[in-house]
Design an enzyme around this catalytic site. Structure first.
Site, PDB file in Angstrom:
ATOM      1  CE1 TYR A  85      -4.166   1.827   0.522  1.00 19.71           C
ATOM      2  CE2 TYR A  85      -2.657   3.358   1.593  1.00 19.71           C
ATOM      3  CZ  TYR A  85      -3.896   3.091   1.018  1.00 19.71           C
ATOM      4  OH  TYR A  85      -4.827   4.078   0.938  1.00 19.71           O
ATOM      5  CG  PHE A 137      -8.190  15.460 -24.576  1.00 25.01           C
ATOM      6  CD1 PHE A 137      -8.174  14.898 -25.840  1.00 25.01           C
ATOM      7  CD2 PHE A 137      -8.533  14.665 -23.493  1.00 25.01           C
ATOM      8  CE1 PHE A 137      -8.494  13.559 -26.013  1.00 25.01           C
ATOM      9  CE2 PHE A 137      -8.852  13.324 -23.665  1.00 25.01           C
ATOM     10  CZ  PHE A 137      -8.831  12.770 -24.928  1.00 25.01           C
ATOM     11  CB  THR A 138     -13.170  15.246 -24.642  1.00 24.82           C
ATOM     12  OG1 THR A 138     -12.264  14.163 -24.429  1.00 24.82           O
ATOM     13  CG2 THR A 138     -13.502  15.348 -26.118  1.00 24.82           C
ATOM     14  CG  ASP A 228      -2.275  16.641 -21.906  1.00 24.38           C
ATOM     15  OD1 ASP A 228      -1.619  15.596 -22.020  1.00 24.38           O
ATOM     16  OD2 ASP A 228      -3.526  16.656 -21.896  1.00 24.38           O
ATOM     17  CE  LYS A 271      -4.789   8.869 -24.800  1.00 20.91           C
ATOM     18  NZ  LYS A 271      -5.527  10.032 -24.388  1.00 20.91           N
ATOM     19  NE  ARG A 394     -12.872  12.664 -30.292  1.00 21.59           N
ATOM     20  CZ  ARG A 394     -12.797  12.388 -28.987  1.00 21.59           C
ATOM     21  NH1 ARG A 394     -11.638  12.217 -28.404  1.00 21.59           N
ATOM     22  NH2 ARG A 394     -13.870  12.297 -28.259  1.00 21.59           N
ATOM     23  CG  PHE A 460     -17.700  11.788 -26.976  1.00 17.84           C
ATOM     24  CD1 PHE A 460     -17.633  12.972 -26.259  1.00 17.84           C
ATOM     25  CD2 PHE A 460     -16.723  10.834 -26.773  1.00 17.84           C
ATOM     26  CE1 PHE A 460     -16.592  13.196 -25.361  1.00 17.84           C
ATOM     27  CE2 PHE A 460     -15.686  11.035 -25.877  1.00 17.84           C
ATOM     28  CZ  PHE A 460     -15.627  12.226 -25.162  1.00 17.84           C
TER      29      PHE A 460
HETATM   30  C1  LIG Z   1      -6.094  10.727 -23.543  1.00 21.12           C
HETATM   31  C2  LIG Z   1      -5.740  12.080 -23.182  1.00 21.12           C
HETATM   32  C3  LIG Z   1      -6.037  12.583 -21.925  1.00 21.12           C
HETATM   33  C4  LIG Z   1      -6.811  11.781 -20.898  1.00 21.12           C
HETATM   34  O1  LIG Z   1      -6.133  10.624 -20.539  1.00 21.12           O
HETATM   35  P1  LIG Z   1      -6.919   9.293 -20.055  1.00 21.12           P
HETATM   36  O2  LIG Z   1      -5.835   8.383 -19.601  1.00 21.12           O
HETATM   37  O3  LIG Z   1      -7.678   8.760 -21.236  1.00 21.12           O
HETATM   38  O4  LIG Z   1      -7.827   9.704 -18.956  1.00 21.12           O
HETATM   39  C5  LIG Z   1      -5.653  13.874 -21.650  1.00 21.12           C
HETATM   40  N1  LIG Z   1      -5.004  14.623 -22.553  1.00 21.12           N
HETATM   41  C6  LIG Z   1      -4.696  14.170 -23.779  1.00 21.12           C
HETATM   42  C7  LIG Z   1      -3.971  15.033 -24.742  1.00 21.12           C
HETATM   43  C8  LIG Z   1      -5.057  12.885 -24.143  1.00 21.12           C
HETATM   44  O5  LIG Z   1      -4.744  12.443 -25.374  1.00 21.12           O
END
Ligand SMILES: *Cc1c(COP(=O)(O)O)cnc(C)c1O
Length: 487
Positions: A85, A137-138, A228, A271, A394, A460
Site C-alpha cells: 500500500y 482535450f474533451t 499535457d 498513451k 471527433r 459521445f
Molecule cells: C487521452 C488524453 C487525456 C486523458 O487521458 P486518459 O488516460 O484517457 O484519462 C488527456 N489529454 C490528452 C492530450 C489525451 O490524449
C-alpha cells in the site's frame, strides 16, 4: 548504439514503406464478420463506435489509449511488482523513470490522464479563471469547466486548415496569448496549457521554439505553464524531423528540454508509456504539496495513486522506451503512409500527417451531410459497416450544447483512425486505405445521424443515434454488388 527508425530505411526497388523494427511473438486473433453482421452490430451500438463489442471489430482504431503494444521488457517488469500500500519498490522505479525522462523531481501517480486533470483543475482553477491553450482535450475541458474555468483556444490561423504543409499546427499564437493577459490580467489566468500533439485537431505538434516563446510570456506574467504530455513522445519525434535545430538531437534530450519549460507536466500513460495509469510531476515542492492531499483522497496513497503495481512497473519501463526512436517513430510513420496514400488520390485528410492517427475530414468527404447531422459520426458508422474498422468521431457529437440547447458545432468534423504503437501491420494498413478509397468512391450514398438517446455529459461516450433515412441499406447493397461474397 546508433539511432535507427523505420523511416530511415531506404528500399532499393520496392515502394518506399515504413518497416516494423520489432518482431511479433504474442498475437491475438481477429475476426472480420460478414457485412450483415457488422451492420447489425452497428445498429445494436446505436451508431456509436464506442458502444461496439470488440468481438465484432476487425481493426480497432478507436484510440491509442491503453491499446499500444507492450514490449517484452514491460511484460517482464510486471513480474517484479512489489505489492504494498505504501512505499512500494515499484513506485520508486516509476519515480526514477519519470525523473530521468521528464526531469521532474516530485512524481504523483494517478489512475489515468483525466485523474491528473481533475486534481490540477480542482487545485489551480477558481471560478472566473481562464485557461489559454493550443487546443482543448474533451476530458480536460470538462474538468476545467466544472471548476468554474473557461478554456481559451489560441491556436494559430493555420491550425484548422485541413490541407497544409505547416509543420507545427499545434503551436500557440503568441500575439493571442499576450492579448489574453492584456484582457484578463495575469491574476485571472490560472495557467497556460500546452498539449503535445494536439489530440482533437489531428495530432499536430508544436515546435520547441513555440514552447520557448510561450514560456517567455508566462514568465513575464508570473504564470505557470502546464504541459499535457500524453502524446509527448510523438511531438518530440516530429520536432526532431521538422525543426532543423533538432535534426541530430536525441529524443531524450528533446523531451528533457520540453519538460524543462513546464512548471508542471501531467500525462496519460495509457498513451505515453503504453500501459495504464498516468501521473503529475513538477520540480516545485510548493505545487506538489498543494496537490498531494487530493491525490490521496481521489486516487490512492502517494505510492500507487490508483494504479496496480504491475502497471507501475510497466509504466517505468515504457517511460524509457518513449525515448527510443524505433518505438516512437512506428506509429507516426504508418500514419504518414496512410495519410499520404489517401491524400494522393484526393481524399480529404489532415495534412501534414500528425501523431495518433489518420484524420479524415468528414465535411470534405461527405459535404451533402449537414453538420447538424453529424458527418464525422456518420462516416465512422459507414466505415465500420463496410470494413469492420472502428474509428472515432471527433466532431460535433464530441462537442456540447450551449445554454439554449443548441449544438455548438465543432471547428472540424473528423473521423480519426488511431494507429496504436506497434499493433497493426502494413498489410492491415493497406486494407484500411483500400476500404476508405471504396467508401470515398461511394460517398454519395452516406447520410446523416440523429439522436435516439443523448446524455447531458460527454455524450459521445454513451449516446445512441440512428441514421436519417435508410442510407445504410443502400450502402450495404452497393458493397455486396461490388464485393460479392468477400468480407
Ligand atoms: C487521452 C488524453 C487525456 C486523458 O487521458 P486518459 O488516460 O484517457 O484519462 C488527456 N489529454 C490528452 C492530450 C489525451 O490524449
Amino acid at each position: 548504439m546508433t539511432n535507427q527508425n523505420s523511416t530511415t530505411i531506404k528500399f532499393y526497388k520496392e515502394e518506399q514503406i515504413p518497416v516494423e523494427l520489432h518482431k511479433v511473438r504474442v498475437v491475438q486473433k481477429l475476426f472480420l464478420r460478414p457485412i450483415d453482421e457488422r451492420a447489425k452490430a452497428m445498429e445494436a451500438a446505436g451508431f456509436n463506435t464506442f458502444l461496439l463489442d470488440t468481438s465484432n471489430v476487425f481493426l480497432d482504431m478507436l484510440t491509442d489509449s491503453g491499446t499500444n503494444a507492450m514490449s517484452d521488457n514491460q511484460i517482464a517488469s510486471m513480474h517484479q511488482a512489489d505489492d504494498a500500500y505504501a512505499g512500494s519498490q515499484s513506485f520508486y522505479r516509476m519515480e526514477k523513470a519519470v525523473r530521468d525522462v521528464f526531469g521532474k523531481h516530485y512524481v504523483m501517480p494517478v489512475h489515468q490522464g483525466r485523474a491528473a486533470e481533475n486534481i490540477i483543475s480542482q487545485v489551480f482553477i477558481k471560478k472566473g479563471d481562464v485557461i489559454p491553450m493550443n487546443y482543448h482535450f474533451t476530458t480536460t475541458k470538462e474538468h476545467m469547466m466544472i471548476n468554474g474555468g473557461t478554456v481559451l483556444e489560441i491556436y494559430t490561423d493555420k491550425a484548422l486548415n485541413i490541407k497544409s504543409s505547416e509543420p507545427f499546427k499545434g503551436n500557440i499564437d503568441i500575439d493571442k496569448l499576450k492579448a489574453v493577459f492584456a484582457e484578463y490580467g495575469a491574476e485571472r489566468v490560472a495557467f497556460v496549457r500546452m498539449e503535445a500533439s494536439t489530440n482533437l485537431i489531428g495530432g499536430q505538434p508544436f515546435s520547441m521554439q513555440n514552447m520557448r516563446d510561450v514560456k517567455k510570456v508566462c514568465d513575464e506574467n508570473g504564470t505557470m505553464m502546464v504541459l499535457d504530455a500524453s502524446l509527448i513522445g510523438e511531438n518530440a519525434y516530429m520536432i526532431k524531423k521538422r525543426e532543423p535545430e533538432f535534426a541530430n538531437a536525441q529524443i531524450k534530450d528533446i523531451l528533457n528540454e520540453m519538460c524543462g519549460y513546464a512548471d508542471m507536466v501531467y500525462f496519460s500513460s495509457r498513451k505515453v508509456s503504453s500501459t495504464r495509469g498516468g501521473g503529475i510531476c513538477t520540480n516545485s515542492k510548493d505545487l506538489y504539496l498543494k496537490m498531494r492531499d487530493l491525490l490521496v483522497l481521489f486516487e490512492g496513497f502517494t505510492t500507487y495513486g490508483g494504479m496496480s503495481t504491475r502497471e507501475i512497473e510497466a509504466l517505468a519501463v515504457g517511460m524509457y522506451e518513449t525515448c527510443d526512436d524505433t518505438v516512437i517513430s512506428q506509429s507516426p510513420s504508418f500514419i504518414e503512409y496512410a495519410v499520404n496514400s489517401l491524400d494522393a488520390v484526393g481524399i480529404p485528410v489532415i495534412t501534414p500527417a500528425g501523431a495518433l492517427g489518420c484524420h479524415i475530414d468528414a465535411m470534405g468527404f461527405i459535404p451533402q451531410v449537414p453538420q447538424q447531422q453529424y458527418p464525422a459520426g456518420a462516416l465512422a458508422a459507414a466505415l465500420f459497416i463496410v470494413s469492420g474498422i472502428r474509428g472515432m468521431e471527433r466532431g460535433t457529437i464530441s462537442s456540447i450544447r450551449d445554454e439554449n440547447g443548441n449544438d455548438i458545432l465543432a471547428d472540424v468534423e473528423l473521423l480519426r483512425l488511431a494507429f496504436p504503437r506497434r499493433v497493426f501491420t502494413l498489410s492491415q494498413t493497406k486494407f484500411v486505405i483500400d476500404r476508405v478509397k471504396w467508401l470515398y468512391d461511394n460517398r454519395e450514398l452516406i447520410g446523416g445521424l440523429e439522436w435516439v438517446e443523448e446524455p447531458p455529459l460527454l455524450r459521445f461516450f454513451m449516446g445512441r443515434l440512428k441514421p436519417v433515412g435508410n442510407w445504410t441499406e443502400k450502402l450495404i447493397a452497393k458493397f455486396k454488388a461490388d464485393f460479392g461474397d468477400s468480407l
